[in-house]
Scaffold this active site. Structure first.
Site, mmCIF file in Angstrom:
data_model
loop_
_atom_site.group_PDB
_atom_site.id
_atom_site.type_symbol
_atom_site.label_atom_id
_atom_site.label_comp_id
_atom_site.label_asym_id
_atom_site.label_seq_id
_atom_site.Cartn_x
_atom_site.Cartn_y
_atom_site.Cartn_z
ATOM 1 N N HIS A 19 9.702 -3.526 -1.190
ATOM 2 C CA HIS A 19 8.701 -3.812 -0.172
ATOM 3 C C HIS A 19 9.343 -4.378 1.030
ATOM 4 C CE1 HIS A 19 4.931 -4.830 1.169
ATOM 5 N NE2 HIS A 19 5.399 -5.972 1.556
ATOM 6 N N HIS A 28 2.322 11.638 -9.318
ATOM 7 C CA HIS A 28 1.667 10.298 -9.193
ATOM 8 C C HIS A 28 2.706 9.474 -8.312
ATOM 9 C CE1 HIS A 28 -0.151 10.851 -13.455
ATOM 10 N NE2 HIS A 28 -0.673 11.724 -12.668
ATOM 11 N N ASP A 79 0.743 -1.243 -0.002
ATOM 12 C CA ASP A 79 0.054 -0.045 -0.047
ATOM 13 C C ASP A 79 0.861 1.271 -0.001
ATOM 14 O OD1 ASP A 79 0.964 -0.030 2.520
ATOM 15 O OD2 ASP A 79 -0.731 0.136 3.593
ATOM 16 N N CYS A 139 4.574 0.221 3.133
ATOM 17 C CA CYS A 139 4.845 -0.918 4.044
ATOM 18 C C CYS A 139 5.993 -0.850 4.836
ATOM 19 C CB CYS A 139 5.380 -1.926 2.815
ATOM 20 S SG CYS A 139 6.656 -1.391 1.847
#
Length: 313
Positions: free
Chosen positions: A234, A306, A127, A130
């Site tokens: 991640h 973004h 998301d 992390c």
């Protein structure tokens, strides 16, 4: 005075008188059903950045202003069982107990530790927060990732001699504005700051190299460490599960979990858990452009605003 009240159930703006008794504010909060649909007791009120609890004592004699509440403040309300307690310790400053219930073994890999326990990889959702979520779970702190982002931003602002444009890669003010956004990825800078904030050591295992990177090594008073697993894009964390309970931090003098974590890392390597951040491809989830590497994603985020990405398999 204008105050913004926020709970898990909603928000509400009120305009109390600063010199009114603090008890009046508590009564106003109790009457706003949309903030507390379950009718649970008020457990804590937090304000400031990072949010810290307001002492709920002397509510009859203290005024709202005397509690340090100012015009324009946001008050974070927590409701639950045991509401009405006189004081609440700051959950964002000190870790909880190093054990918590773990009803499901949601780790994708396991490593034997002893006849009574195993080491599991605990998965964190993809998301864009992390890193912050992994620390929240591993250090067992009652905090939202946005609170940890605010801790980082405030620390950077308070140490301009350390966190310069050269270190951050951009002007410090812009970096602070960027990191508090929920879709901005954290990294080494955030790990070092949060290790100091929580007074813990963070052992981060880079799966591609299968080597630990230690954050908080200058925290000589830190009593324990946690272990994060880094794939290249991640963060997850490890937990020792014994008798149905997860243990997620260990005394700094103990090395057993570190050795087991490395073995776990080798298993993850064989499962292609690691991602090369120079050559991996990601897709912008806003405009769907495919980008190459961490540098490509960073430049795209800076250019377009973004910040939401997903790996292209």
């Amino acid at each position: 005075m204008r105050l913004r009240l926020k709970s898990k159930s909603g928000t509400k703006t009120i305009t109390p008188y600063p010199a009114a008794p603090f008890l009046v504010l508590l009564s106003q909060i109790a009457e706003i059903e949309e903030l507390n649909p379950s009718g649970s007791g008020l457990v804590a009120i937090k304000h400031g950045f990072p949010p810290k609890p307001i002492d709920l004592k002397d509510e009859k004699t203290s005024t709202i202003a005397a509690k340090g509440i100012k015009d324009g403040d946001q008050l974070i309300l927590e409701f639950g069982e045991g509401g009405g307690s006189q004081s609440v310790s700051s959950a964002t400053t000190k870790p909880k107990s190093s054990q918590q219930s773990q009803p499901e073994n949601n780790g994708v890999a396991m490593q034997y530790l002893s006849p009574d326990s195993n080491l599991f990889l605990r998965n964190i959702p993809d998301d864009n927060s992390c890193l912050f979520n992994a620390i929240v779970h591993a250090a067992m702190v009652d905090a939202h990732p946005l609170e940890l982002r605010s801790v980082v931003a405030n620390h950077i602002r308070g140490h301009p001699e350390t966190y310069t444009e050269v270190i951050l890669g951009q002007e410090p003010g812009k970096y602070c504005d960027w990191i508090i956004k929920k879709d901005s990825w954290g990294g080494a800078i955030e790990l070092e700051i949060l290790a100091e904030w929580f007074n813990i050591r963070i052992e981060c295992l880079d799966i591609e190299l299968c080597q630990f990177i230690l954050f908080g090594k200058d925290q000589s008073s830190a009593p324990s460490y946690i272990v994060l697993i880094y794939s290249g894009i991640h963060y997850d964390y490890v937990a020792e599960n014994a008798g149905g309970k997860d243990i997620t931090s260990w005394p700094v003098e103990s090395t057993t979990v570190l050795a087991a974590s490395k073995k776990l890392g080798k298993k993850l390597q064989s499962q292609d858990y690691a991602t090369n951040t120079t050559t991996f491809r990601v897709r912008c989830l806003v405009c769907y452009e495919v980008l190459v590497g961490e540098m490509g994603a960073s430049k795209h985020a800076e250019k377009t605003g973004h910040y939401s990405f997903g790996e292209v398999k």
